[in-house]
Design a protein around this motif. Structure first.
Motif, mmCIF file in Angstrom:
data_model
loop_
_atom_site.group_PDB
_atom_site.id
_atom_site.type_symbol
_atom_site.label_atom_id
_atom_site.label_comp_id
_atom_site.label_asym_id
_atom_site.label_seq_id
_atom_site.Cartn_x
_atom_site.Cartn_y
_atom_site.Cartn_z
ATOM 1 N N LEU A 1 10.505 7.366 7.679
ATOM 2 C CA LEU A 1 9.088 7.318 7.323
ATOM 3 C C LEU A 1 8.915 8.138 6.049
ATOM 4 N N ASP A 2 8.195 7.579 5.059
ATOM 5 C CA ASP A 2 8.078 8.222 3.738
ATOM 6 C C ASP A 2 6.633 8.224 3.252
ATOM 7 N N PRO A 3 5.908 9.348 3.463
ATOM 8 C CA PRO A 3 4.513 9.402 3.006
ATOM 9 C C PRO A 3 4.350 9.900 1.570
ATOM 10 N N ALA A 42 15.621 -2.308 5.329
ATOM 11 C CA ALA A 42 14.363 -3.043 5.146
ATOM 12 C C ALA A 42 13.310 -2.036 4.700
ATOM 13 N N TYR A 43 12.655 -2.316 3.594
ATOM 14 C CA TYR A 43 11.645 -1.399 3.059
ATOM 15 C C TYR A 43 10.277 -1.938 3.483
ATOM 16 N N LEU A 44 9.782 -1.412 4.611
ATOM 17 C CA LEU A 44 8.517 -1.902 5.171
ATOM 18 C C LEU A 44 7.334 -1.235 4.482
ATOM 19 N N PHE A 45 6.317 -2.011 4.237
ATOM 20 C CA PHE A 45 5.079 -1.497 3.645
ATOM 21 C C PHE A 45 3.890 -1.956 4.479
ATOM 22 N N TYR A 46 2.902 -1.080 4.608
ATOM 23 C CA TYR A 46 1.585 -1.569 4.991
ATOM 24 C C TYR A 46 1.136 -2.469 3.857
ATOM 25 N N LEU A 86 0.825 -1.212 0.000
ATOM 26 C CA LEU A 86 0.000 0.000 0.000
ATOM 27 C C LEU A 86 0.859 1.262 0.000
ATOM 28 N N ASN A 87 0.379 2.264 -0.709
ATOM 29 C CA ASN A 87 0.987 3.591 -0.630
ATOM 30 C C ASN A 87 -0.126 4.621 -0.728
ATOM 31 N N THR A 88 0.236 5.873 -0.765
ATOM 32 C CA THR A 88 -0.798 6.897 -0.664
ATOM 33 C C THR A 88 -1.713 6.951 -1.890
ATOM 34 N N ASP A 118 0.757 -0.849 -17.640
ATOM 35 C CA ASP A 118 1.120 0.466 -17.106
ATOM 36 C C ASP A 118 0.746 0.477 -15.635
ATOM 37 N N ARG A 119 1.741 0.732 -14.800
ATOM 38 C CA ARG A 119 1.483 0.695 -13.360
ATOM 39 C C ARG A 119 0.339 1.642 -13.004
ATOM 40 N N ASP A 120 -0.619 1.134 -12.239
ATOM 41 C CA ASP A 120 -1.754 1.960 -11.839
ATOM 42 C C ASP A 120 -2.238 1.497 -10.466
ATOM 43 N N SER A 142 14.525 3.268 -4.411
ATOM 44 C CA SER A 142 14.197 2.086 -5.205
ATOM 45 C C SER A 142 12.726 2.059 -5.534
ATOM 46 N N ASN A 143 12.437 1.524 -6.690
ATOM 47 C CA ASN A 143 11.077 1.163 -7.067
ATOM 48 C C ASN A 143 11.139 -0.328 -7.328
ATOM 49 N N THR A 144 10.008 -0.953 -7.496
ATOM 50 C CA THR A 144 10.008 -2.385 -7.787
ATOM 51 C C THR A 144 11.064 -2.685 -8.856
ATOM 52 N N THR A 148 14.803 12.912 0.029
ATOM 53 C CA THR A 148 13.840 13.034 -1.067
ATOM 54 C C THR A 148 14.135 12.122 -2.248
ATOM 55 N N ASN A 149 13.078 11.617 -2.834
ATOM 56 C CA ASN A 149 13.137 11.085 -4.199
ATOM 57 C C ASN A 149 11.982 11.709 -4.991
ATOM 58 N N MET A 150 11.534 12.885 -4.505
ATOM 59 C CA MET A 150 10.435 13.565 -5.188
ATOM 60 C C MET A 150 10.748 15.014 -5.531
ATOM 61 N N VAL A 164 -2.663 0.721 -4.155
ATOM 62 C CA VAL A 164 -1.975 -0.525 -3.814
ATOM 63 C C VAL A 164 -1.294 -1.055 -5.078
ATOM 64 N N HIS A 165 -0.212 -1.781 -4.883
ATOM 65 C CA HIS A 165 0.474 -2.342 -6.048
ATOM 66 C C HIS A 165 -0.424 -3.350 -6.761
ATOM 67 N N GLN A 166 -0.347 -3.353 -8.083
ATOM 68 C CA GLN A 166 -1.074 -4.356 -8.861
ATOM 69 C C GLN A 166 -0.389 -5.718 -8.671
#
Ligand SMILES: O=C([O-])C(=O)C[C@H](O)[C@@H](O)C(=O)[O-]
Ligand SMILES: [Mg+2]
Length: 429
Positions: free
Chosen positions: A225-227, A150-154, A21-23, A407-409, A326-328, A273-275, A26-28
């Motif tokens: 923490l990265d929102p 460790a890249y933790l995700f909800y 999950l992210n803001t 296409d990621r969505d 990192s991204n997937t 930042t990565n934004m 959710v990942h496909q």
């Protein structure tokens, strides 16, 4: 030795992805990646990897056409060639929250995201031809292993019922206890000692509680923490003040350089930042304003491994830290990240990697994390080998897809569970 490129292969694939999950949503269940191969006249093959969405494929194809006959050693020439590839104006978007998670989408950045895969493939081929590891081609390693966090995700326990997917064994994490449990698994499986939580998913107080729970379970360990810019200035100030004592840094709490600068100045909490800094053009304003203390480079969109080294040099000049976003991604990119990270002198933070979330890869042998680190390979090139059968299977999945997953969505994936879902407008809180 004939280093001329005689063949270029582009293989779009779909790779299994858990319900992270992210803001935005959710990942496909499957995510697109592009595997690039360059073959020299001597029959040496180099591999690279980048984003596989249509907007990247439509640039990679004409770019690949222009490569034939050029030596794999002509890395600077890749950028000149890229300038000749037209970018569809409808793809360009200067807003930081476009696509939500990786900053602006300029024509140059789109081109660089494609060039990077070819640069890595050329370096891999050149290294194999010369019998040298990629890090040696980049000037040599200054460390033998690179530390990752460790890249933790909800996350949900599984993708919604009825969705075709691969199962994962991580379980759900939707509250502080679930996040701590996930962190424990990361340490048991990979030995990570730094933790980053992807936030912007639940109201800030819940995410503050999750980070507090991590601090209690892992006292003294670096936490982030990265929102993804989901908070207003006021919310960012509040979270920074409440968590300042346990955070190594706060990542992109809010959107835009001025707001980031204000959070940094008024709280003293280091911001990563990565934004808001994802291109060279954004550096001057952000560094002058003191908006970021750590830039998370991503060699994919910064234009490759040598551009990452240049970014690191600029950061050093301004006293700004550097680490890796990192991204997937798969093992090819993890190998590339590890080679370049091994050459950056001032790498003071463990790098991000999604790799533990990817149960599938296109390599004959997965890269391993030991004690949270990946050993820097001294084998020629990247030191990885493509598994052609796996590549074919993942490509077949891409061919069989009706376009829904190419296409990621993340919002579309969320709508499967919640038909009312719309991508939240920013700031969300
Ligand atoms: O640090 C980040 O912002 C990311 O890793 C962006 C990614 O797209 C992440 O949010 C994800 O995979 O959902
Ligand atoms: Mg981030």
């Amino acid at each position: 030795m004939n280093l001329a490129i005689t063949d270029v292969r582009l293989t779009p694939i779909l790779v299994a992805d858990p319900p992270l999950l992210n803001t935005q949503g959710v990942h496909q269940p499957y995510t697109p990646r592009l595997v690039v191969e360059v073959v020299t006249a001597d029959g040496v093959t180099g591999v690279g990897e980048t984003y596989g969405d249509t907007k990247y494929l439509e640039l990679a194809r004409p770019f690949a056409e222009r490569l034939k006959g050029r030596p794999v050693s002509d890395l600077n020439g890749l950028f000149t060639l890229a300038d000749q590839v037209a970018v569809d104006a409808s793809r360009v978007e200067n807003a930081v929250d476009v696509g939500g998670l990786r900053g602006v989408q300029t024509a140059d950045k789109l081109r660089l995201s494609v060039v990077s895969a070819f640069e890595v493939a050329c370096l891999d081929a050149l290294g194999k031809a010369l019998g040298l590891p990629v890090h040696a081609l980049l000037g040599g390693k200054v460390r033998d292993a690179v530390e990752y966090s460790a890249y933790l995700f909800y996350k949900w326990a599984s993708h919604p019922d009825g969705v075709t997917c691969e199962k994962d064994d991580w379980g759900a994490a939707v509250d502080p206890a679930g996040v701590v449990e996930q962190a424990r698994r990361f340490t048991e499986r990979y030995g990570f000692t730094s933790f980053k939580l992807k936030g912007g998913v639940f109201p800030p107080d819940e995410e503050i509680a999750a980070v507090r729970a991590l601090a209690e379970a892992f006292p003294g360990h670096p936490l982030r923490l990265d929102p993804n810019g989901a908070w207003s200035l006021q919310t960012s100030l509040k979270v920074a003040r409440e968590l300042g004592d346990v955070l190594e840094y706060l990542e992109d709490p809010t959107l835009g350089t001025p707001a980031m600068a204000e959070v940094a100045e008024r709280t003293g909490v280091p911001l990563a930042t990565n934004m808001c800094v994802t291109t060279f053009a954004e550096i001057k304003e952000a560094f002058t304003a003191g908006a970021v203390q750590v830039v998370l480079s991503d060699h994919h969109y910064w234009g490759g491994l040598r551009n990452t080294q240049q970014l690191a040099a600029v950061c050093r000049t301004f006293g700004v830290g550097v680490s890796m976003h990192s991204n997937t991604h798969l093992g090819i990119s993890l190998a590339a990240m590890t080679h370049v990270a091994a050459t950056v002198p001032d790498l003071h933070h463990a790098c991000d990697s999604h790799y533990p979330w990817q149960s599938e890869d296109v390599l004959t042998e997965r890269l391993a994390f030991e004690g949270g680190r990946v050993t820097v390979s001294d084998a020629p090139g990247l030191g990885v080998e493509l598994d052609r059968e796996r590549l074919a299977v993942l490509h077949r999945r891409w061919l069989d897809d009706d376009g829904a997953l190419r296409d990621r969505d993340d919002a579309a994936a969320m709508r499967v569970a919640d038909p009312e879902w719309v991508t939240p407008s920013m700031p969300r809180w």
